[in-house]
Design an enzyme around this catalytic site. Sequence first.
Site, PDB file in Angstrom:
ATOM      1  N   CYS A  32       0.879  -1.085   0.029  1.00 20.46           N
ATOM      2  CA  CYS A  32      -0.048   0.096  -0.259  1.00 20.46           C
ATOM      3  C   CYS A  32       0.979   0.759  -0.151  1.00 20.46           C
ATOM      4  CB  CYS A  32      -1.034   0.253   1.546  1.00 20.46           C
ATOM      5  SG  CYS A  32      -1.962   1.042   1.285  1.00 20.46           S
ATOM      6  N   SER A  33       1.194   2.060  -0.964  1.00 17.88           N
ATOM      7  CA  SER A  33       2.064   3.334  -1.086  1.00 17.88           C
ATOM      8  C   SER A  33       2.016   3.999   0.011  1.00 17.88           C
ATOM      9  CB  SER A  33       2.547   3.591  -2.803  1.00 17.88           C
ATOM     10  OG  SER A  33       1.683   2.630  -3.633  1.00 17.88           O
ATOM     11  N   ALA A  34       2.863   4.506   0.246  1.00 16.09           N
ATOM     12  CA  ALA A  34       2.407   5.633   0.648  1.00 16.09           C
ATOM     13  C   ALA A  34       1.540   6.882   0.586  1.00 16.09           C
ATOM     14  CB  ALA A  34       4.222   6.371   1.140  1.00 16.09           C
TER      15      ALA A  34
END
Length: 312
Positions: A32-34
Amino acid sequence: MKAVYSPAALVTQLDDGVTDLAMGSGDYTSSCSAPDVVFSFLELLDPYDHYRVLEIGTGTGWTAALLTARLGDGRVVSIEVDEQIAAQAETNLKAAGPHPRLIVGDGANGWPDGAPYDRVHVTCAVRDVPYPWVEQTRPGGIIVLPWSPGIGHGHQVRLHVQRDGTALGRLIGSADYMMLRSQRRTWSWEGDVEEATTRMDPREVVRDSIGADPALAALPPGVRLLEQPSPDNGTYTLWLAHEDGSWATARFIPDADEHIVRQHGPRRLWEEAEEAYFRWQSWGRPGRDRYGITVTPEGQHLWLDDPSRVLA
């Protein structure tokens, strides 16, 4: 909850699901990307009322949910290649409420049944932009993606689709993402070695300016670069590899007048990298924002300043 709202990426899969996350070690294969990176890409995407969006890489389903919340159910198609990840995303989205169209398949092919799209949102890195993404986007539409040629950091790219079926746009910022699975590569470090020396500090190639990275990616095309510092004794090794089996290492030794180069294969990758670096110097050391990419049915081209000034 604290982790969810932190400004950091959260790893959600290791080794394509073979290794349990609880093990804590392995190759990262989904995350889950920043939030700051996600929002940056969504700003570049600029979705507007009644647009249809194709998303490549569903992951946890978070960005598909954000896009659906903005555009409404039935306007977002999200493709995920990994069945395990896709199933979890479907569970997450059912619990959250949004209803994008979820497809399990290779995102490199897009999803022509939902075309034409106004926007394409890519959540995995690519070395070569798949032409189906351009083909399935309306003229005037936008594709945003992380471009990762294998040299240095990845780059944010926003492509504008033209009436003639091509797309072009500039490199914008940094974006380090996991590769589209169909574009993963393996590298060999085996074979007979030729040794030589260089007077150049190999660290300069990667630490001078981020603007050198695209030049290195273009002029010795298809090369992967890795760094291996050794803090204990101050040495540093630059590794270069190509799919044809060629590879090279350039090893910095503190206080040495010359540094050690080892090479194998039909190409002399260190000489190519060194030549590319000094050619970049001769251009006036252009920064990242002066580079762009054009995608056509025949492939993609990297250019400097203007699409007519093709580098590779």
